[in-house]
Structure formats: structure tokens, C-alpha cells
Design an enzyme around this catalytic site. Structure first.
Site, PDB file in Angstrom:
ATOM      1  N   GLY A 277     -46.707  55.983  33.902  1.00 21.21           N
ATOM      2  CA  GLY A 277     -45.425  56.064  34.600  1.00 21.21           C
ATOM      3  C   GLY A 277     -45.367  55.028  35.701  1.00 21.21           C
ATOM      4  O   GLY A 277     -44.737  53.979  35.600  1.00 21.21           O
ATOM      5  N   ARG A 314     -41.560  60.198  49.074  1.00 20.67           N
ATOM      6  CA  ARG A 314     -43.020  60.061  49.043  1.00 20.67           C
ATOM      7  C   ARG A 314     -43.667  60.015  50.435  1.00 20.67           C
ATOM      8  O   ARG A 314     -44.700  60.643  50.641  1.00 20.67           O
ATOM      9  CB  ARG A 314     -43.437  58.829  48.222  1.00 20.67           C
ATOM     10  CG  ARG A 314     -42.896  58.845  46.775  1.00 20.67           C
ATOM     11  CD  ARG A 314     -43.530  57.776  45.887  1.00 20.67           C
ATOM     12  NE  ARG A 314     -44.911  58.076  45.632  1.00 20.67           N
ATOM     13  CZ  ARG A 314     -45.924  57.499  46.218  1.00 20.67           C
ATOM     14  NH1 ARG A 314     -45.718  56.500  47.054  1.00 20.67           N
ATOM     15  NH2 ARG A 314     -47.153  57.867  45.950  1.00 20.67           N
ATOM     16  N   TYR A 318     -46.187  62.992  50.827  1.00 22.95           N
ATOM     17  CA  TYR A 318     -47.618  62.673  50.651  1.00 22.95           C
ATOM     18  C   TYR A 318     -48.165  61.773  51.761  1.00 22.95           C
ATOM     19  O   TYR A 318     -49.271  61.258  51.631  1.00 22.95           O
ATOM     20  CB  TYR A 318     -47.861  61.939  49.316  1.00 22.95           C
ATOM     21  CG  TYR A 318     -47.085  62.463  48.134  1.00 22.95           C
ATOM     22  CD1 TYR A 318     -47.336  63.736  47.623  1.00 22.95           C
ATOM     23  CD2 TYR A 318     -46.113  61.684  47.520  1.00 22.95           C
ATOM     24  CE1 TYR A 318     -46.626  64.207  46.534  1.00 22.95           C
ATOM     25  CE2 TYR A 318     -45.402  62.151  46.426  1.00 22.95           C
ATOM     26  CZ  TYR A 318     -45.665  63.417  45.940  1.00 22.95           C
ATOM     27  OH  TYR A 318     -44.971  63.876  44.864  1.00 22.95           O
ATOM     28  N   CYS A 343     -32.250  65.175  59.602  1.00 23.32           N
ATOM     29  CA  CYS A 343     -32.596  65.940  60.802  1.00 23.32           C
ATOM     30  C   CYS A 343     -33.926  66.655  60.678  1.00 23.32           C
ATOM     31  O   CYS A 343     -33.996  67.898  60.704  1.00 23.32           O
ATOM     32  CB  CYS A 343     -31.470  66.920  61.103  1.00 23.32           C
ATOM     33  SG  CYS A 343     -29.970  65.994  61.441  1.00 23.32           S
ATOM     34  N   TYR A 372     -41.030  57.238  41.045  1.00 19.83           N
ATOM     35  CA  TYR A 372     -40.988  58.381  41.956  1.00 19.83           C
ATOM     36  C   TYR A 372     -40.169  58.055  43.210  1.00 19.83           C
ATOM     37  O   TYR A 372     -40.478  58.532  44.298  1.00 19.83           O
ATOM     38  CB  TYR A 372     -42.416  58.856  42.302  1.00 19.83           C
ATOM     39  CG  TYR A 372     -43.251  59.110  41.075  1.00 19.83           C
ATOM     40  CD1 TYR A 372     -42.925  60.151  40.217  1.00 19.83           C
ATOM     41  CD2 TYR A 372     -44.319  58.284  40.729  1.00 19.83           C
ATOM     42  CE1 TYR A 372     -43.669  60.380  39.070  1.00 19.83           C
ATOM     43  CE2 TYR A 372     -45.067  58.504  39.579  1.00 19.83           C
ATOM     44  CZ  TYR A 372     -44.737  59.551  38.754  1.00 19.83           C
ATOM     45  OH  TYR A 372     -45.470  59.765  37.614  1.00 19.83           O
TER      46      TYR A 372
HETATM   47  N1  LLP Z   1     -48.606  62.466  32.143  1.00 22.41           N
HETATM   48  C1  LLP Z   1     -48.540  63.648  32.785  1.00 22.41           C
HETATM   49  C2  LLP Z   1     -48.858  64.876  32.063  1.00 22.41           C
HETATM   50  C3  LLP Z   1     -48.195  63.682  34.150  1.00 22.41           C
HETATM   51  O1  LLP Z   1     -48.152  64.847  34.789  1.00 22.41           O
HETATM   52  C4  LLP Z   1     -47.909  62.467  34.828  1.00 22.41           C
HETATM   53  C5  LLP Z   1     -47.528  62.475  36.236  1.00 22.41           C
HETATM   54  C6  LLP Z   1     -47.953  61.265  34.099  1.00 22.41           C
HETATM   55  C7  LLP Z   1     -48.321  61.300  32.759  1.00 22.41           C
HETATM   56  C8  LLP Z   1     -47.655  59.936  34.720  1.00 22.41           C
HETATM   57  O2  LLP Z   1     -48.566  59.621  35.708  1.00 22.41           O
HETATM   58  P1  LLP Z   1     -48.549  58.170  36.390  1.00 22.41           P
HETATM   59  O3  LLP Z   1     -48.979  57.165  35.347  1.00 22.41           O
HETATM   60  O4  LLP Z   1     -47.191  57.899  36.893  1.00 22.41           O
HETATM   61  O5  LLP Z   1     -49.537  58.303  37.487  1.00 22.41           O
HETATM   62  N2  LLP Z   1     -44.482  62.284  42.581  1.00 22.41           N
HETATM   63  C9  LLP Z   1     -45.824  61.784  42.708  1.00 22.41           C
HETATM   64  C10 LLP Z   1     -46.472  61.550  41.359  1.00 22.41           C
HETATM   65  C11 LLP Z   1     -46.504  62.769  40.503  1.00 22.41           C
HETATM   66  C12 LLP Z   1     -47.109  62.530  39.150  1.00 22.41           C
HETATM   67  C13 LLP Z   1     -46.960  63.712  38.275  1.00 22.41           C
HETATM   68  N3  LLP Z   1     -47.440  63.557  36.943  1.00 22.41           N
HETATM   69  C14 LLP Z   1     -45.809  60.526  43.553  1.00 22.41           C
HETATM   70  O6  LLP Z   1     -44.746  60.121  43.999  1.00 22.41           O
HETATM   71  O7  LLP Z   1     -46.868  59.946  43.824  1.00 22.41           O
END
Ligand code: LLP
Length: 410
Positions: A277, A314, A318, A343, A372
Site C-alpha cells: 500500500g 497520521r 501516531y 479545536c 493513509y
Molecule cells: N495487507 C493488510 C492485511 C494490511 O492490513 C495492510 C495495512 C496492508 C496490506 C498494507 O500495508 P502497507 O504496505 O501499506 O504497509 N494508517 C496507518 C497504516 C495502517 C496499515 C493497516 N494495514 C498509517 O497511516 O501508518
């Protein structure tokens, strides 16, 4: 390689000056670069091209914009989805059903049914009972649902606790210790075509070692399952690779990742699926904002911008860092607290941070918001969802409107 660069001291997205987008669309606005998306998508695929029967499913949650999904579909990507909404979005954006993988720890019966009816390519089962429900739903349709079992390998991914998913105490997958017995039971169901395993240990990973450890545990499980007579043909290795939010961030290269995967999976004799992602979309977007005030503070002034935690959650969620840069920098810097208009004190993008000197009315960006960013936006404080713009070469197009969810008066 950045597709957001300065030309004549003005920040551009590819060949478009960002100031032109601000003038046409207003701020705050999420701006994506089509070339950056293509570059990241092609780099990912080409790094992993030598792996057997590799499939690529973009994690839609990172950026569900239809124009983005359409572009990635054209580059050979399917979709990793986690809800009925993402299923609709992926299908409406031209993703082939066979390339859709349904992940997620809480799929409703409705969502499972809709995905079955859409003929998606793979269900990633998160618990035994889900497999039984899916099997029944498929059986009454005279079908077998293509499924793999997600295991929780109990590995610490070494990333932020809120985005770690592969430890025993996390809600995801079935415990690797119980996986073979669960697989035995699910493998006997008439409505499933159970053919492999899945895992995903977390996001924004900056070290390959935890991934390698998790993959090795899955390798041992494959041996165990085959010894029990199961036919294992596919393993979904998830996503998780990080991106450099700071210039000094050390992130493993795709080449190193591919070499590790090739080494660890050499004897597996399965097709591999990847669910990237952030690494596809993260660096392909910026959030452009305008400075509303520079307000005196105690240690440092507050730079109050028109983007807020509802546009980019984010930092508030985080403590994440997104580099702030002026669209037309003066060359001078200042130390400031960067905040939005919402606010809450948590609506802060940076504290005592050295940034380009900005003044009221100046344009600036937060970098690396393509993943994200807009996907986590809300309308908190009745602020509209910010528009999204896709730049391609010298052209740009609004691919998401400024909008506030409406309510009916009683
Ligand atoms: N596959 C599954 C089952 C997942 O839960 C996720 C992300 C991905 C693939 C993709 O992961 P990536 O390649 O993007 O790391 N909102 C958070 C990130 C949450 C990720 C959740 N799952 C942020 O802004 O850092």
C-alpha cells in the site's frame, strides 16, 4: 526520485506549478502525481518479477481514490480490500474481480456474500468460524470460495504499536501454533477451496529481519500442512514495506526485499501474492495547505495552516512526521509549532520544528501523504473532505471533490 521538485524556486508536481492548483481548486488539497504512482508500481513489480506466479494486490486502504485505482489496474495490480465499500470502489475502478483479495478481521455476512457474488479471487480467513460461515454461503450458491488462512506468526515488526499486526496479542489471523489443526478442519468443508496461507505483520517496516522471521515460520507451517496431505499453492505475504518520511530514514531497498523473499521462499513451490500500500502511493502525494496565521507562542510561534488533523490524521494518531516545505521558499528558515485549525491540541503537525520561513497567505505542503492521507480523512469540526487532484505531466484533474457529508434536518 521525486516527482515533486522545485523549478525556478516554485514547487511543482511533475510539470504543474502547485500554485496553479491552489488557484484553481483552493486549499487544503491532496495532490497526486500519476508519474510517481506509475514509477512506484513498476518498480515494485519489476523487483519481484522473477518470483513464481507473483500477484500484486494494492492495499486499497492506503489510497482508495478511483483514479489512482484505475491507474494501478492498468499497471497490472489487483486490490487488497477490507470492506464492502472498498470492494465497490475496486470494482467500479476497473479492477478485475479475480485480482481482488478480501482481508480484514471483521467481514460481515453481507460483505462475504457480496464478494462471493462478485467472484473475487481470494478470501483471507482470519478465524475458523469465518471459514465455516464463508463455506456455508458459498455452498448454497453451489460454489467453493477460494480461500487462504491468515496466520499470526507472533513476530514483533518493530514498528509503531498501533500499526503492528503480527504479535500474538494482536487481533489478526489465527495463532500459528493452532494453524495446522484449524487448516485440517477448514480443509474438509465443502464450500471452500482452501489452498494456502496469508500473513501481514505490520506497516511502515524499516527492517527486513522481522519479515524474514515471520516468512520462515510460514515456511515451516507449509511443510507441516503438506505432511498432513494438504495442497498448498499460494502464500500471501502481505504488505508493510516502509517509505522514508525523513531524508535520513533508512528503509530497505526493494532489491534487498526481493532477494530476501527469493531466498526464504525458494523451496516453497507456491505462487506469491503481495499487498503493498504505502510503498506504492505514499511518496506520490502531498497535502497542500495555506498559512492562515503566524501566531506568537512561548518557545516558538505557531504556524496555523488551513489543513488539519481531519485532512491528515497520521501526526495526531501516531506522532508521525510529514516534512513541511514552502511552495515558494525564501531560503530562510524558522523554528515553529505547526498546527491546524481544529479545536484540539492534538491537531499538531510538528513542535519546535525547523521549517521554511512562512508568512500569512503562503502556500506549503506536507510531503509523503499519498498513502493513509485522504483515505483517513474525516469531516471533524464540520470541515469538508479536501479535494484530490491528479497531475499527469503538464495537466491536472480534480479526482475528488471538496465535500462535507450532509445530514437531513429533522
Ligand atoms: N495487507 C493488510 C492485511 C494490511 O492490513 C495492510 C495495512 C496492508 C496490506 C498494507 O500495508 P502497507 O504496505 O501499506 O504497509 N494508517 C496507518 C497504516 C495502517 C496499515 C493497516 N494495514 C498509517 O497511516 O501508518
Amino acid at each position: 526520485m521525486s516527482f515533486f521538485a522545485y523549478k525556478d524556486n516554485a514547487l511543482h508536481a511533475e510539470d504543474v506549478p502547485l500554485s496553479a492548483i491552489a488557484e484553481a481548486v483552493g486549499t487544503p488539497v491532496h495532490v497526486y502525481s500519476a508519474a510517481a504512482l506509475r514509477h512506484a508500481a513498476d518498480a515494485f513489480r519489476s523487483a519481484l518479477r522473477t518470483l513464481p506466479a507473483a500477484r500484486f494486490a494494492f492495499a486499497v486502504k492506503a489510497n482508495p481514490n478511483s483514479a489512482v485505482l484505475r491507474l494501478l489496474a492498468g499497471r497490472g495490480f489487483g486490490a487488497d480490500i477490507v470492506s464492502g465499500g472498498e470492494l465497490r470502489r475496486a470494482l467500479d475502478s476497473g479492477m478485475a474481480p479475480a485480482g481482488i483479495v478480501f482481508s480484514g478481521v471483521g467481514k460481515t455476512d453481507r460483505e462475504l456474500s457480496d464478494a462471493l457474488d462478485a467472484n473475487i479471487g481470494q478470501f483471507n480467513l482470519e478465524l475458523e468460524e469465518e471459514g465455516r460461515v464463508l463455506s456455508r454461503l458459498a455452498y448454497v450458491r453451489g460454489r467453493r470460495a477460494p480461500a487462504v488462512l491468515r496466520v499470526n506468526p507472533d513476530v514483533d515488526a518493530g514498528t509503531h504499536a498501533k500499526i503492528s499486526t503480527g504479535r500474538r496479542e494482536n487481533k489478526f489471523g489465527v495463532s500459528i501454533a493452532d494453524a495446522a489443526d484449524i487448516y485440517d478442519r477448514l480443509g474438509r468443508l465443502d464450500g471452500l477451496h482452501l489452498h494456502g496461507l496469508a500473513l501481514h505483520i505490520g506497516s511502515q517496516l524499516s527492517d527486513l529481519a522481522p519479515l524474514e522471521a515471520a516468512y520462515r515460520r510460514v515456511g515451516e507451517l507449509i511443510l507441516e500442512l503438506r505432511a498432513r496431505g494438504h495442497v498448498i499453492t499460494r502464500v500471501d505475504l502481505g504488505g508493510g514495506l516502509g517509505i522514508p518520511y525523513r531524508e535520513e530514514d533508512h528503509i530497505p531497498s526493494l532489491t534487498d526485499y526481493a532477494a530476501m523473499v527469493a531466498r526464504v521462499t525458494a523451496q516453497w513451490n507456491v505462487g506469491l501474492t503481495f499487498e503493498p500500500g504505502r510503498i506504492i502511493a505514499g511518496l506520490a502525494g502531498v497535502l497542500m495547505t495555506r498559512v492562515i496565521w503566524v501566531k506568537p507562542g512561548t518557545a516558538a510561534p505557531f504556524v496555523i495552516v488551513d489543513a488539519a488533523m481531519n485532512d491528515l490524521a497520521r501526526p495526531a494518531m501516531y506522532g508521525a512526521y510529514h516534512r513541511f516545505a514552502a511552495v515558494q521558499p525564501s531560503g530562510e528558515t524558522m523554528v515553529a509549532n505547526l498546527a491546524g485549525p481544529v479545536c484540539e491540541t492534538g491537531d499538531t503537525f510538528g513542535t519546535n520544528q525547523e521549517i521554511d520561513r512562512v508568512a500569512r497567505g503562503d502556500l506549503a505542503v506536507f510531503h509523503a501523504t499519498g498513502a493513509y492521507g485522504a483515505s483517513m480523512a474525516s469531516s471533524y469540526n464540520c470541515r469538508p473532505l479536501s479535494p484530490q487532484v491528479l497531475v499527469d505531466g503538464g495537466r491536472f484533474e480534480v479526482v475528488g471533490e471538496r465535500a462535507i457529508p450532509t445530514e437531513r434536518a429533522a
